[in-house]
Scaffold this motif. Structure first.
Motif, PDB file in Angstrom:
ATOM      1  N   ARG A   1       3.049  -2.048   1.857  1.00  0.00           N
ATOM      2  CA  ARG A   1       3.217  -3.456   2.239  1.00  0.00           C
ATOM      3  C   ARG A   1       2.613  -3.705   3.631  1.00  0.00           C
ATOM      4  N   PRO A   2       1.328  -3.447   3.768  1.00  0.00           N
ATOM      5  CA  PRO A   2       0.678  -3.588   5.078  1.00  0.00           C
ATOM      6  C   PRO A   2       0.360  -5.041   5.420  1.00  0.00           C
ATOM      7  N   ASP A   3       0.154  -5.276   6.711  1.00  0.00           N
ATOM      8  CA  ASP A   3      -0.378  -6.556   7.176  1.00  0.00           C
ATOM      9  C   ASP A   3      -1.898  -6.511   7.242  1.00  0.00           C
ATOM     10  N   ILE A   4      -2.429  -5.286   7.397  1.00  0.00           N
ATOM     11  CA  ILE A   4      -3.867  -5.079   7.594  1.00  0.00           C
ATOM     12  C   ILE A   4      -4.307  -3.900   6.727  1.00  0.00           C
ATOM     13  N   LEU A   5      -5.452  -4.034   6.087  1.00  0.00           N
ATOM     14  CA  LEU A   5      -6.003  -2.979   5.238  1.00  0.00           C
ATOM     15  C   LEU A   5      -7.385  -2.582   5.743  1.00  0.00           C
ATOM     16  N   VAL A   6      -7.599  -1.281   5.924  1.00  0.00           N
ATOM     17  CA  VAL A   6      -8.907  -0.743   6.304  1.00  0.00           C
ATOM     18  C   VAL A   6      -9.461   0.042   5.125  1.00  0.00           C
ATOM     19  N   ILE A   7     -10.683  -0.276   4.725  1.00  0.00           N
ATOM     20  CA  ILE A   7     -11.371   0.391   3.617  1.00  0.00           C
ATOM     21  C   ILE A   7     -12.674   0.929   4.180  1.00  0.00           C
ATOM     22  N   THR A   8     -12.740   2.224   4.427  1.00  0.00           N
ATOM     23  CA  THR A   8     -13.929   2.760   5.099  1.00  0.00           C
ATOM     24  C   THR A   8     -14.165   4.218   4.702  1.00  0.00           C
ATOM     25  N   GLY A   9     -15.213   4.769   5.221  1.00  0.00           N
ATOM     26  CA  GLY A   9     -15.599   6.145   4.899  1.00  0.00           C
ATOM     27  C   GLY A   9     -17.040   6.359   5.313  1.00  0.00           C
ATOM     28  N   HIS A  10     -17.882   6.699   4.356  1.00  0.00           N
ATOM     29  CA  HIS A  10     -19.310   6.877   4.626  1.00  0.00           C
ATOM     30  C   HIS A  10     -20.124   5.961   3.718  1.00  0.00           C
ATOM     31  N   ASP A  11     -21.288   5.567   4.204  1.00  0.00           N
ATOM     32  CA  ASP A  11     -22.184   4.728   3.412  1.00  0.00           C
ATOM     33  C   ASP A  11     -23.595   4.910   3.950  1.00  0.00           C
ATOM     34  N   SER A  12     -24.560   4.365   3.253  1.00  0.00           N
ATOM     35  CA  SER A  12     -25.946   4.347   3.741  1.00  0.00           C
ATOM     36  C   SER A  12     -26.739   3.389   2.858  1.00  0.00           C
TER      37      SER A  12
ATOM     38  N   ASN B   1     -22.166   3.707  -1.019  1.00  0.00           N
ATOM     39  CA  ASN B   1     -20.766   3.436  -1.364  1.00  0.00           C
ATOM     40  C   ASN B   1     -20.347   1.977  -1.236  1.00  0.00           C
ATOM     41  N   SER B   2     -21.267   1.073  -0.910  1.00  0.00           N
ATOM     42  CA  SER B   2     -20.883  -0.328  -0.720  1.00  0.00           C
ATOM     43  C   SER B   2     -20.199  -0.927  -1.949  1.00  0.00           C
ATOM     44  N   GLN B   3     -20.677  -0.570  -3.144  1.00  0.00           N
ATOM     45  CA  GLN B   3     -20.064  -1.119  -4.357  1.00  0.00           C
ATOM     46  C   GLN B   3     -18.601  -0.705  -4.475  1.00  0.00           C
ATOM     47  N   HIS B   4     -18.299   0.543  -4.105  1.00  0.00           N
ATOM     48  CA  HIS B   4     -16.905   0.997  -4.137  1.00  0.00           C
ATOM     49  C   HIS B   4     -16.054   0.205  -3.152  1.00  0.00           C
ATOM     50  N   PHE B   5     -16.605  -0.064  -1.972  1.00  0.00           N
ATOM     51  CA  PHE B   5     -15.875  -0.848  -0.974  1.00  0.00           C
ATOM     52  C   PHE B   5     -15.642  -2.279  -1.479  1.00  0.00           C
ATOM     53  N   VAL B   6     -16.674  -2.885  -2.066  1.00  0.00           N
ATOM     54  CA  VAL B   6     -16.554  -4.243  -2.601  1.00  0.00           C
ATOM     55  C   VAL B   6     -15.486  -4.298  -3.692  1.00  0.00           C
ATOM     56  N   ASP B   7     -15.516  -3.331  -4.600  1.00  0.00           N
ATOM     57  CA  ASP B   7     -14.533  -3.299  -5.688  1.00  0.00           C
ATOM     58  C   ASP B   7     -13.114  -3.135  -5.142  1.00  0.00           C
ATOM     59  N   THR B   8     -12.975  -2.355  -4.090  1.00  0.00           N
ATOM     60  CA  THR B   8     -11.654  -2.150  -3.495  1.00  0.00           C
ATOM     61  C   THR B   8     -11.131  -3.431  -2.865  1.00  0.00           C
ATOM     62  N   VAL B   9     -12.006  -4.149  -2.160  1.00  0.00           N
ATOM     63  CA  VAL B   9     -11.608  -5.442  -1.578  1.00  0.00           C
ATOM     64  C   VAL B   9     -11.159  -6.400  -2.679  1.00  0.00           C
ATOM     65  N   LYS B  10     -11.903  -6.465  -3.762  1.00  0.00           N
ATOM     66  CA  LYS B  10     -11.567  -7.372  -4.870  1.00  0.00           C
ATOM     67  C   LYS B  10     -10.212  -7.018  -5.473  1.00  0.00           C
ATOM     68  N   GLU B  11      -9.940  -5.730  -5.634  1.00  0.00           N
ATOM     69  CA  GLU B  11      -8.650  -5.301  -6.172  1.00  0.00           C
ATOM     70  C   GLU B  11      -7.516  -5.661  -5.217  1.00  0.00           C
ATOM     71  N   ALA B  12      -7.762  -5.505  -3.923  1.00  0.00           N
ATOM     72  CA  ALA B  12      -6.742  -5.848  -2.924  1.00  0.00           C
ATOM     73  C   ALA B  12      -6.449  -7.347  -2.953  1.00  0.00           C
ATOM     74  N   ARG B  13      -7.477  -8.156  -3.133  1.00  0.00           N
ATOM     75  CA  ARG B  13      -7.293  -9.604  -3.144  1.00  0.00           C
ATOM     76  C   ARG B  13      -6.572 -10.089  -4.414  1.00  0.00           C
ATOM     77  N   LYS B  14      -6.563  -9.286  -5.453  1.00  0.00           N
ATOM     78  CA  LYS B  14      -5.761  -9.628  -6.629  1.00  0.00           C
ATOM     79  C   LYS B  14      -4.273  -9.542  -6.298  1.00  0.00           C
TER      80      LYS B  14
ATOM     81  N   PRO C   1      -4.041 -12.543  -2.175  1.00  0.00           N
ATOM     82  CA  PRO C   1      -5.285 -13.332  -2.159  1.00  0.00           C
ATOM     83  C   PRO C   1      -5.603 -14.012  -0.836  1.00  0.00           C
ATOM     84  N   PHE C   2      -4.610 -14.259   0.023  1.00  0.00           N
ATOM     85  CA  PHE C   2      -4.852 -15.047   1.224  1.00  0.00           C
ATOM     86  C   PHE C   2      -5.251 -14.169   2.408  1.00  0.00           C
ATOM     87  N   MET C   3      -6.284 -14.581   3.130  1.00  0.00           N
ATOM     88  CA  MET C   3      -6.883 -13.762   4.179  1.00  0.00           C
ATOM     89  C   MET C   3      -5.959 -13.542   5.373  1.00  0.00           C
TER      90      MET C   3
END
Length: 291
Positions: A153-164, A180-193, A196-198
């Motif tokens: 139940r976080p207030d803030i979510l960090v989704i990171t690692g390595h990319d290029s 890895n950008s697609q994995h990051f994008v998919d993770t953001v979308k799942e989190a917003r489900k 939803p509010f920023m």
């Protein structure tokens, strides 16, 4: 060539050893690399790699530590100004001081690099930001983020690692050109489900050279990398710590974020966002709370 081993710190001779890498794995004559201080991953032929001597590594590490400490002190100065303003607001400017307490926003930090995660959590602790850290491969993140949000139940979510990003694989708009950008994008979308509010869940997403525009469109508040440059391992920490320690009635401007980051506007960006810190009165101790 035969002297290069998994776990060694190396540089790429074709790039004048501008970035230090750790050797993650070796397949034939190709090594998979991850940045020692930059959130960058790369492949390189063993013939292009040179082991970095201990004395050279220490010299570069010392220089890096000085840069990190300078960034930390800048953040602390900024934090001190915010605390002084908070104290004035809570006491309504009266000479008599009233005790109060602060509850910083809680961070769920998902990281594709276990060593980076450890380094980040140490800085969170120094800054006084509560964090729950999880080491996951980037491809696992979309599958695990929902259950982790429900648990932490976080207030803030960090989704990171390595990319290029590779120009040889496509344009900057082509997701196939990113590691890895697609994995990051998919993770953001799942989190917003789930949230939803920023301003109910603040999200930072991305790593070195990530697809900045796609991450923001997916629902991230802050992301990397507008100009497809490398970002420092600690950049996500300073971005979200600023949000965690800013009162929720105040907005965090993008420039407020960038001025205390390691990389700046070429590597980081986002949208203005409300802080997540809450203040209360009167002050209590843990003993009072548990009695």
């Amino acid at each position: 060539m035969a002297s290069i081993k998994v776990g060694q710190i190396v540089g790429r001779t074709s790039y004048n050893c501008d970035i230090l890498f750790r050797v993650k794995s070796i397949d034939g004559d190709i090594a998979e690399l991850s940045g020692e201080d930059m959130r960058l991953c790369a492949d390189a032929p063993l013939s292009d790699l040179v082991a970095i001597k201990d004395k050279d590594r220490e010299r570069l590490a010392k220089k890096q530590r000085e840069k990190e400490e300078s960034c930390y002190q800048l953040f602390r100065q900024d934090r001190k100004l915010i605390r002084e303003r908070n104290e004035y607001d809570v006491t309504s400017g009266y000479a008599k001081k009233n005790s109060y307490f602060e509850v910083p926003g809680k961070v769920l930090h998902m990281d594709g690099d276990s060593l980076y995660l450890k380094k980040c959590t140490q800085v969170y602790d120094r800054l006084g930001v509560p964090v729950y850290g999880v080491h996951l491969s980037e491809k696992e993140m979309p599958l695990r983020v929902a259950s982790l949000i429900e648990m932490v139940r976080p207030d803030i979510l960090v989704i990171t690692g390595h990319d290029s990003y590779s120009k040889l694989k496509g344009s900057e708009q082509d997701m196939k050109a990113y590691r890895n950008s697609q994995h990051f994008v998919d993770t953001v979308k799942e989190a917003r489900k789930i949230v939803p509010f920023m301003d109910h869940l603040v999200i930072f997403a991305g790593a070195c050279q990530s697809n900045f525009q796609s991450l923001l469109k997916a629902g991230a508040n802050f992301a990397s990398s507008p100009e497809r440059v490398n970002i420092h391992a600690l950049d996500p920490v300073y971005v979200v710590s600023k949000v965690s320690l800013t009162p929720f009635m105040d907005r965090v401007g993008v420039w407020d974020i960038l001025k205390t980051s390691m990389t700046g506007k070429k590597g980081l960006g986002g949208v203005e966002t409300n802080g997540t810190l809450r203040r209360g009165m009167p002050h209590y101790s843990e003993e009072d709370f548990n009695s």
